[in-house]
Design an enzyme around this catalytic site. Structure first.
Site, PDB file in Angstrom:
ATOM      1  N   GLU A 109       0.682  -1.341  -0.138  1.00 55.14           N
ATOM      2  CA  GLU A 109      -0.050   0.064   0.052  1.00 55.14           C
ATOM      3  C   GLU A 109       0.760   1.308   0.093  1.00 55.14           C
ATOM      4  OE1 GLU A 109      -4.157  -1.204   1.737  1.00 55.14           O
ATOM      5  OE2 GLU A 109      -2.611  -1.101   3.370  1.00 55.14           O
TER       6      GLU A 109
HETATM    7  C1  ACM Z   1      -2.950  -5.396   3.150  1.00 56.99           C
HETATM    8  O1  ACM Z   1      -4.194  -5.984   3.647  1.00 56.99           O
HETATM    9  N1  ACM Z   1      -2.750  -4.318   3.314  1.00 56.99           N
HETATM   10  C2  ACM Z   1      -1.963  -6.372   3.244  1.00 56.99           C
END
Ligand code: ACM
Ligand code: ZN
Length: 728
Positions: A320
């Site tokens: 992310e």
């Molecule tokens: C995630 O759920 N950010 C790996």
């Protein structure tokens, strides 16, 4: 149905059980041969061990001491012992496998290795009555185990759980409880998510501010958070070692590292001072890869991690990241040019490769979320945790990497099990994950060329980070964080365990469900605060009269079912289900609950049928007369999960009863941030609709979205109606 299953089903229907008679091991062993007779454990039963295996004999002895109260003799050597523990890799043949023979007079447990021996003991414990797991002596129990020959070995070497201790700090005792529960169900890797924006949980000798500052939100005595000292971490690792649970440290970067940036602002591209967040938040501040100082920090921390953790794998997170900071940073841009890269995102691939090589030099393998292989080229082999789409494991293998399947759709236990009203608040950015859905996770649904080494469940805490007081759990009469995490984890951890252990072709939901029914007493004895499952419906149909007929089955061995047929929620005093058919005026008038000891489940529940409104999208809310005032008042509608990505949306208000109702200005909020503001002035009555349109361009998974609309009843407060939302 075999005779044995028939007897089991009949016993379920009658609510009676013969203690210790059936083999209901989870995860399901490869082969079980049942023989006549049983082994009876007494205060004279001795435990013998082959050379080097004393700690396993002592482990078994301590468990049996707690529950039976017997101080069993533990002896070196196996020839004279009633329970004999040994290792023989040739005789078992498969890594982490075991052979377990329970005879009338003697039990032998032979592991292929230490892990296999430990698993043989877990299976043996599951053959005894459930009280065997209790931490205090149980009275009036005959400690019998059926005579069996079991051969067992896992299908996959990686059977993991991730525990997010960064967003919500759990003390060492809870981590050990989690390890015990994983070990009971033969899960062997704990991904210890110790670093995130909202907290740094690993003591560093070289960078003490990481925990002095980065482990706490706020200051003074009311500050929240905590961390593990290096001694505590060594204690956790040792606890896991005996139980065949390898503790895999996760050091998150380049994103999810604000806690370190708060402690040492020079780690980021901007150098700005921040605070630890107290609610779900993904910081845009990344570790600056262009500065020598921050890269030195990273290598130092990774070296300290390698020194502390003996695990073969070191997890580097990697999920992310958004690259705005790297795009704007002269140092990161200079690095990008030096390395001949064209995009900021490719710096992540460069970083992963750099770290993977460094780890390879130290004999370790890098593992991380799937982004570590999808953001730029990585030539050093790594292991990717596939959290979006299991088929992406094919991409991993095409690039020479390995994969672990942890799809959010099935393996994220931070989603609730149901959307029944009254279900606890948990992650809402995707649909709930029932036990059956978790158990249905596809594992073979990818090409043969993929190199998937296993399966993992994840328990994120970003919906209840340490700054937030956890909600109460009426079902548990508790408001403690550990009960909340247990509620989300159990019984679904059993599904994770069986999906990871067994061949997909052997999976059978009815068989799994039947075995799980018998495990709640074991979970009770282990002190695991599970979610009580609703009763199961074995059949239902609409009668010619328009009424509905139901046949039910308990979901916990020995539990009661109470039900209503008038649309109300049942209590412990509602009608007791005694088998047979129950008729209700309509499907949504029927409710049934499991009553298990003092605990009551949520009801088996049928949402009203909104198919006539299908063109308006999914139901998002409803209003009742008493909620509507004559002056315009903001009404908050929770649209978590309904806002599912960037794009255009339509929200429609549909009065069903009563007089005019008025809707004015409408806003879409992403937590406290306003994303849309739409003018409106609709006065509608049944037969009319009010529709608003808005755009979302800053979607973030895990963040709550709310629609706020001005509303008032005009001329009549008898109004009621429905709200639907649709992505265009
Ligand atoms: C995630 O759920 N950010 C790996
Ligand atoms: Zn930078």
């Amino acid at each position: 149905m075999t005779l044995r299953n028939f007897i089991a089903a009949a016993a379920v229907a009658l609510g009676v059980f013969a203690a210790g008679a059936a083999v209901n091991v989870v995860p399901r062993p490869v082969s079980v041969e049942e023989h006549d007779g049983q082994f009876t454990l007494t205060s004279k039963t001795s435990i013998g061990y082959a050379e080097g295996l004393e700690e396993y004999a002592m482990y078994l002895d301590s468990i049996l001491l707690q529950s039976t109260g017997y101080e069993l003799p533990v002896v070196a050597g196996t020839s004279k012992a009633a329970i004999a523990l040994s290792i023989d890799s040739a005789a078992v043949g498969a890594s982490e496998g075991y052979r377990l023979e329970v005879g009338r007079k003697r039990i032998t447990v032979v592991g292929a290795d230490r892990g296999g021996l430990f698993y043989g003991l877990q299976t043996l414990l599951q053959l005894f009555p459930e009280q065997i797991h209790s931490d205090r002596p149980a009275r009036n129990v005959e400690w019998n185990a059926p005579c069996v020959s079991i051969f067992d070995a896992p299908e996959r070497p990686w059977r993991g759980m991730m525990l997010d201790v960064a967003r919500y700090f759990h003390d060492v005792d809870y981590v050990k409880h989690y390890i015990d529960m994983m070990a009971m169900y033969k899960l062997n890797k704990l991904q210890f998510h110790m670093i995130d924006d909202s907290g740094w949980r690993m003591e560093s000798k070289k960078y003490p501010r990481l925990t002095e500052v980065g482990a706490y939100a706020g200051t003074g005595p009311s500050r929240l958070g905590g961390y593990y000292t290096q001694d505590q971490i060594r204690d956790i690792i040792e606890y896991g070692r005996l139980r065949n649970v390898e503790i895999i440290p996760e050091i998150e970067f380049p994103a999810h590292i604000l806690s370190a940036v708060v402690a040492y602002p020079w780690l980021s591209c901007t150098g700005l001072q921040h605070e630890l967040p107290r609610q779900h938040f993904i910081s845009r501040d990344l570790l600056c890869v262009g500065k020598e100082s921050s890269m030195k920090f990273l290598f130092d921390i990774l070296d300290e991690t390698v020194e502390l953790f003996p695990s073969k794998y070191i997890n580097i997170g990697g999920d992310e990241a958004v690259y705005d900071r790297w795009k704007e940073c002269p140092d990161c841009q200079a690095l990008l040019k030096r390395e001949g890269l064209s995009k900021a995102s490719e710096l992540q691939g460069w970083l992963t490769d750099t770290v993977a090589r460094m780890m390879a030099d130290r004999g370790r393998t890098v593992i991380g979320w799937e982004e570590i292989i999808t953001r730029g080229d990585v030539s050093t082999p790594v292991v990717a945790l596939i959290w979006h789409n299991v088929a992406d494991s094919v991409f991993a293998s095409s690039k020479g990497h390995q994969a672990i399947l942890t799809p959010a759709t099935h393996m994220y236990l931070d989603f609730p099990e149901s959307s029944t009203p009254g279900e606890i608040k948990a992650a809402g950015w995707m649909p709930p994950i029932s036990l059956e859905k978790a158990y249905s996770m596809p594992v073979n649904d990818y090409s043969d060329s993929s190199s998937v080494i296993g399966v993992q469940g994840c328990l994120w805490s970003d919906q209840f980070i340490h700054g937030t007081v956890l909600q109460e759990l009426p079902q548990l009469d508790e408001n403690r964080s550990e009960a909340y995490v247990d509620y989300l984890t159990f019984p679904r951890l059993l599904a994770v365990a069986e999906v990871a252990w067994d061949k997909e072709s052997r999976r059978s939901w009815p068989d799994f469900r039947r075995r799980v029914m018998t495990h709640f007493g074991r979970l009770d004895a282990m002190g695991a605060a599970y979610r009580v499952p609703e009763p199961s419906i074995t059949s239902m149909k609409e009668l010619p009269s328009g009424e509905w007929e139901f046949v039910l089955e308990p979901s916990i061995e020995g539990s009661e079912i109470r039900y209503t047929t008038d649309g109300t929620y049942p209590t412990v005093h509602s009608a007791l289900y005694k088998g047979g058919k129950v008729v209700a005026p309509s499907r949504s008038d029927f409710h049934a609950v499991t009553v298990h000891g003092r605990r009551v489940s949520l009801p088996t529940y049928f949402a009203p049928d909104y198919s006539r409104y299908e063109r308006y999208g999914a139901i998002a809310g409803q209003w009742q007369p008493l909620q509507v005032q004559t002056v315009a008042t903001p009404w908050n509608i929770d649209v978590i999960g309904k806002i599912s990505g960037n794009g255009s949306y339509e929200i429609t208000f549909i009065p069903e009863k009563g007089g005019d109702i008025h809707f004015g200005r409408l806003k879409l909020m992403k937590r406290d941030e306003q994303l849309a503001d739409v003018d409106g002035d609709y006065t509608v009555k049944p037969g009319q609709t009010a529709t608003y349109r808005f755009d979302v361009d800053a979607f973030e998974a895990g963040t709550p979205f709310t629609v706020v609309v001005e509303r008032n009843g005009v001329g009549s407060n008898e109004t009621s109606g429905l709200v639907f939302i649709r992505k265009l």
